[in-house]
Design an enzyme around this catalytic site. Structure first.
Site, PDB file in Angstrom:
ATOM      1  CG  HIS A 187      19.478 -30.425  -8.669  1.00 11.87           C
ATOM      2  ND1 HIS A 187      19.755 -31.128  -9.834  1.00 11.87           N
ATOM      3  CD2 HIS A 187      19.211 -29.155  -9.067  1.00 11.87           C
ATOM      4  CE1 HIS A 187      19.651 -30.314 -10.876  1.00 11.87           C
ATOM      5  NE2 HIS A 187      19.332 -29.108 -10.443  1.00 11.87           N
ATOM      6  CG  ASP A 196      20.219 -27.547 -14.150  1.00 10.49           C
ATOM      7  OD1 ASP A 196      20.156 -27.657 -12.912  1.00 10.49           O
ATOM      8  OD2 ASP A 196      19.216 -27.521 -14.885  1.00 10.49           O
ATOM      9  CD  GLU A 215      15.829 -29.137 -10.028  1.00 14.76           C
ATOM     10  OE1 GLU A 215      15.466 -27.957 -10.096  1.00 14.76           O
ATOM     11  OE2 GLU A 215      16.224 -29.780 -11.031  1.00 14.76           O
ATOM     12  CD  GLU A 216      17.223 -31.070 -13.895  1.00 18.29           C
ATOM     13  OE1 GLU A 216      16.127 -30.621 -14.309  1.00 18.29           O
ATOM     14  OE2 GLU A 216      18.257 -30.402 -13.869  1.00 18.29           O
ATOM     15  CG  HIS A 274      17.477 -28.925 -18.944  1.00 20.28           C
ATOM     16  ND1 HIS A 274      16.245 -29.412 -18.558  1.00 20.28           N
ATOM     17  CD2 HIS A 274      18.098 -28.581 -17.798  1.00 20.28           C
ATOM     18  CE1 HIS A 274      16.131 -29.352 -17.241  1.00 20.28           C
ATOM     19  NE2 HIS A 274      17.255 -28.845 -16.760  1.00 20.28           N
TER      20      HIS A 274
END
Length: 353
Positions: free
Chosen positions: A65, A178, A210-211, A320
């Site tokens: 992603h 990420d 995606e998140e 994150h």
């Protein structure tokens, strides 16, 4: 572009959920001399997409992603502070006093700080929730924010971080691994296998959003309709707070192979096949059984009457948050494993999954 430069460039690029365009432009530029590239209205990118009626071999989808966690301006206060909401999962303890940049209506980025209260004025435990934080761009009024800085409601806000690479440790320190690390893996693998005579066709998919709920992957998996899906991720490392026996996401310990998380149980036959390939090619790997979290695999494996799916990860310390560590060695081991998998797969093996 070599691996180090590619990872740094992808890490530095701005692209919260829904605003991934700059990330896609980098990948498109890297792929333009190798494959046909398509993009859909969800901002999903397809590298070498093969329509179902033209398929002669099983299709393997490599998926990552493009979006990163960030923030969005919700409102502008009378004193010039910006009220914001999180885009993706954040912990309030990781946010205060960090630098961010806010995209204005001209497409320019305005530097700011997520507000904090000096310790001199703190009471009780001193904790502040996300909902009570603001972004300070150095403005003093609503009018100044709107007229001088040209910031509007709905403006994307990105962590303000420049990626660094340490030659000694072979670690990157940057943001958004990420899942920009997964995007880099797909870009590199797709280049390397371009002229390989494979028993499968490989489609690279860079999914959006995606998140915020695995949204892009719902669409991209329905379009790609693969026979097998390999999801490349930047999962959270756990070696800073677990011991060597319980850690399953250690930096420098190789590819992470995921058995389960709350969104998917990996196909056991596919897991065994991949572990056997890793052993055959002397590729370092580690295994994880996750009690929390999820990836696009949670949506992908339910499409096309069920798709054998696996999540392969390059562990990311402090995922994150504004600043992450990721290992070049782990990245390289993952690239080697993915290339070995697509070289070894064939129709008969896939039927056994």
């Amino acid at each position: 572009m070599n691996s180090i430069d590619l990872i740094k460039k992808l890490s530095d690029t701005e692209g919260i959920s829904g605003f991934e365009d700059k990330v896609l432009e980098i990948i498109k530029d890297e792929m333009k001399d190798y494959y046909n590239i398509e993009k859909d209205s969800m901002n999903n990118l397809y590298i070498n997409n093969i329509v179902p009626e033209e398929r002669k071999k099983p299709v393997i989808m490599l998926e990552a992603h493009s979006d990163e966690v960030g923030f969005m301006v919700q409102s502008i206060e009378a004193n010039g502070l910006l009220k914001f909401i999180p885009i993706g999962g954040w912990s309030s303890q990781q946010v205060q006093a960090h630098k961010v940049k806010v995209q204005n209506s001209d497409g320019k980025y305005i530097n700011g700080i997520i507000s904090s209260v000096p310790p001199h004025f703190l009471k009780n435990d001193g904790k502040t929730e996300l909902k009570d934080m603001f972004i300070d761009i150095g403005a003093f009024s609503y009018e100044e924010v709107k007229e001088i800085y040209k910031i509007e409601i709905g403006a994307p806000v990105i962590p303000n971080v420049i990626c660094e690479y340490n030659e000694t440790s072979k670690l990157f320190l940057g943001k958004a691994f990420d899942d920009r690390i997964g995007c880099a893996i797909i870009t590199e693998v797709m280049k390397d296998i371009k002229n390989e005579n494979l028993d499968v066709d490989v489609v690279g998919v860079i999914s959006s959003q995606e998140e915020v709920g695995l949204r892009g992957a719902i669409v991209s998996s329905q379009k790609a309709l693969p026979n097998v899906a390999i999801v490349l991720e930047g999962p959270p490392a756990d070696d800073t707070f677990r011991n060597k026996y319980t850690s399953q996401g250690g930096i420098g310990k190789g590819v992470q192979i995921r058995h389960i998380d709350p969104t998917m149980i990996a196909n056991p036959k596919l897991v065994k096949f991949i572990k056997d390939i890793a052993k055959k090619y002397s590729i370092k790997y580690q295994e994880t059984v996750r009690e929390s979290g999820g990836t696009n695999a949670g949506k992908i494996h339910l499409e096309n009457l069920g798709i054998p799916t696996i999540v392969l990860g390059v562990p990311v310390r402090y995922a994150h948050s504004h600043h992450n560590f990721v290992s070049l060695n782990d990245y390289q081991e993952t690239v080697k494993l993915v290339k070995a998998i697509v070289k070894e797969l064939n129709e008969n093996i896939i039927k056994n999954f």
